[in-house]
Design an enzyme around this catalytic site. Structure first.
Site, PDB file in Angstrom:
ATOM      1  N   HIS A 261       2.332  11.605  -8.974  1.00  0.00           N
ATOM      2  CA  HIS A 261       0.926  11.248  -9.072  1.00  0.00           C
ATOM      3  C   HIS A 261       0.746   9.759  -8.790  1.00  0.00           C
ATOM      4  O   HIS A 261       1.714   8.997  -8.714  1.00  0.00           O
ATOM      5  CB  HIS A 261       0.368  11.576 -10.463  1.00  0.00           C
ATOM      6  CG  HIS A 261       1.076  10.847 -11.567  1.00  0.00           C
ATOM      7  ND1 HIS A 261       2.047  11.443 -12.345  1.00  0.00           N
ATOM      8  CD2 HIS A 261       0.970   9.572 -12.031  1.00  0.00           C
ATOM      9  CE1 HIS A 261       2.497  10.578 -13.232  1.00  0.00           C
ATOM     10  NE2 HIS A 261       1.871   9.433 -13.058  1.00  0.00           N
TER      11      HIS A 261
ATOM     12  N   GLU B 219      -3.606   3.746   1.819  1.00  0.00           N
ATOM     13  CA  GLU B 219      -3.831   3.968   3.248  1.00  0.00           C
ATOM     14  C   GLU B 219      -3.841   5.473   3.495  1.00  0.00           C
ATOM     15  O   GLU B 219      -2.815   6.137   3.390  1.00  0.00           O
ATOM     16  CB  GLU B 219      -2.741   3.311   4.101  1.00  0.00           C
ATOM     17  CG  GLU B 219      -2.921   3.568   5.593  1.00  0.00           C
ATOM     18  CD  GLU B 219      -1.835   2.970   6.472  1.00  0.00           C
ATOM     19  OE1 GLU B 219      -1.716   3.392   7.631  1.00  0.00           O
ATOM     20  OE2 GLU B 219      -1.101   2.083   5.974  1.00  0.00           O
TER      21      GLU B 219
ATOM     22  N   HIS C 130       0.829  -1.206   0.000  1.00  0.00           N
ATOM     23  CA  HIS C 130       0.000   0.000   0.000  1.00  0.00           C
ATOM     24  C   HIS C 130       0.862   1.253   0.000  1.00  0.00           C
ATOM     25  O   HIS C 130       2.062   1.205   0.275  1.00  0.00           O
ATOM     26  CB  HIS C 130      -0.972   0.025   1.186  1.00  0.00           C
ATOM     27  CG  HIS C 130      -0.331  -0.185   2.514  1.00  0.00           C
ATOM     28  ND1 HIS C 130      -0.443  -1.345   3.233  1.00  0.00           N
ATOM     29  CD2 HIS C 130       0.424   0.638   3.285  1.00  0.00           C
ATOM     30  CE1 HIS C 130       0.210  -1.241   4.370  1.00  0.00           C
ATOM     31  NE2 HIS C 130       0.751  -0.046   4.422  1.00  0.00           N
TER      32      HIS C 130
ATOM     33  N   GLU D 193      -3.307  10.057 -12.457  1.00  0.00           N
ATOM     34  CA  GLU D 193      -3.280   9.864 -13.904  1.00  0.00           C
ATOM     35  C   GLU D 193      -4.233   8.730 -14.247  1.00  0.00           C
ATOM     36  O   GLU D 193      -4.100   7.609 -13.729  1.00  0.00           O
ATOM     37  CB  GLU D 193      -1.863   9.520 -14.378  1.00  0.00           C
ATOM     38  CG  GLU D 193      -1.776   9.290 -15.884  1.00  0.00           C
ATOM     39  CD  GLU D 193      -0.393   8.884 -16.348  1.00  0.00           C
ATOM     40  OE1 GLU D 193      -0.144   8.879 -17.566  1.00  0.00           O
ATOM     41  OE2 GLU D 193       0.459   8.553 -15.491  1.00  0.00           O
TER      42      GLU D 193
END
Length: 352
Positions: free
Chosen positions: A162, A144, A93, A210
């Site tokens: 991004h 998270e 994550h 994106e």
């Protein structure tokens, strides 16, 4: 799952002993809430942990001990590299901070089609976590979110780029986001210097996403883009210390940037790290919004040693977290990006 920000986290001492040549140096980083980290020249535990024969070193005479130590470093790197490549690693994550948890959850679920996987509040530490994504945490890369009580705004800086999301139809996704009041910063169209159809949007906190037009994929949350000051150095570090593979590299001289895709499997089936080098830019402002990526490993102790051997800085020595016993280690890459490695077995136990 793992909250590194909490003030109760303390570094634990590795159970492995260390043979040192000369005195160790206690280094205290004022920016680290984990206190001091012990550094010293060591051949003992690294040799033992990566499969070297300790007795061979004991047979060396005092006259050759310096050359032995130098040779041990080289051998240890070879063994560490072999182990890193065989370690079962996966991007688990990405962690970052938001100013309004409910607002962000609403945007991600309604505009980006994510699911709220779990949420937990830790009032004694004054923070809340929420996990969102496109599938269960034991098999998918997820987000998270962290909300710290009373903090409603963060500085994203210029270093973070991004997140990437693969969608079937970029134009339709953009229309939905506009209808929900979202911000579109780049209308759908071909990527600069390529043919892929993309668009860029911003979430309520200003994080960029994106949107990438791609067929069905098991991992829709597919990219984290970070800017680096030396691409070759960064590629080498992620290959050796993190065991990632260079999936592809593309130079775009017209727009003066180069990207490298790094990961643990093909881009169309796995989340990847997109490293971006902008010509002539060696330093960026990281702000205080983006936190880190978490990666699974079979052994946080070996991972920490490999990170040190290949030029990284361990900011949280390997060991269990107080209260939940999940073993982790945290480190910085040469550009200062933070990564937390989490024991694979302990991670699955946390999800039970």
């Amino acid at each position: 799952m793992v909250q590194i920000m909490a003030s109760t986290v303390r570094p634990s001492i590795s159970p492995f002993g260390t043979a040192r040549f000369g005195g160790g140096i206690s280094v205290c980083d004022s920016s680290s809430r984990f206190g001091s980290i012990r550094f010293g020249f060591s051949v003992g535990p690294q040799s033992q942990r990566f499969g070297l024969n300790r007795q061979e070193g004991n047979r060396k005479s005092a006259k050759t001990i310096v050359s032995m130590a130098q040779g041990s470093t080289t051998i240890t790197q070879e063994n560490a590299l072999e182990w890193v490549k065989s370690d079962k690693r996966r991007m688990l994550h990405v962690v970052y901070r938001v100013g309004d948890m409910d607002r962000t959850i609403k945007f991600y679920t309604e505009c980006l089609g994510m699911k709220l996987l779990r949420k937990r509040d830790i009032p004694e530490e004054r923070y809340t976590n929420a996990f969102l994504g496109y599938g269960p945490e034991d098999s998918h890369f997820v987000i998270e979110l962290t909300y710290n009580y009373g903090v409603d705004k963060y500085d994203i800086g210029t270093a973070f780029g991004h997140f990437g999301i693969a969608v079937d139809d970029v134009a339709k996704t953009v229309d939905l986001i506009k209808a929900k009041g979202g911000t579109v910063t780049r209308e759908p169209g071909p990527v600069k210097g390529g043919k892929s159809i993309i668009a860029f949007i911003e979430d309520p906190d200003g994080y960029k996403f994106e949107l990438i037009e791609r067929g069905p994929t098991p991992e829709p949350l597919c990219q984290v883009m970070l800017r680096v000051g030396d691409l070759d150095r960064s590629i080498a570090f992620h290959e050796k210390a993190f065991g990632m593979e260079l999936l592809r590299r593309r130079d775009n001289p017209e727009y003066k940037y180069t990207i490298a895709m790094m990961g643990y499997g093909p881009e169309d089936k796995n989340a990847v790290l997109e490293l971006t080098y902008n010509y002539g830019v060696t330093e960026y402002d990281k702000g205080n919004a983006y936190a880190q990526i978490a990666i699974g490993t079979d052994d946080v102790y070996k991972t920490a040693e490999a990170v040190k051997l290949f030029g990284g800085k361990v900011t949280r020595e390997p060991g269990p977290l107080p209260g939940i016993s999940t073993k982790i280690t945290a480190c910085l890459d040469p550009d200062g990006w933070k990564t937390v490695f989490v024991d694979n077995v302990d991670f699955l136990k946390e999800l039970e």
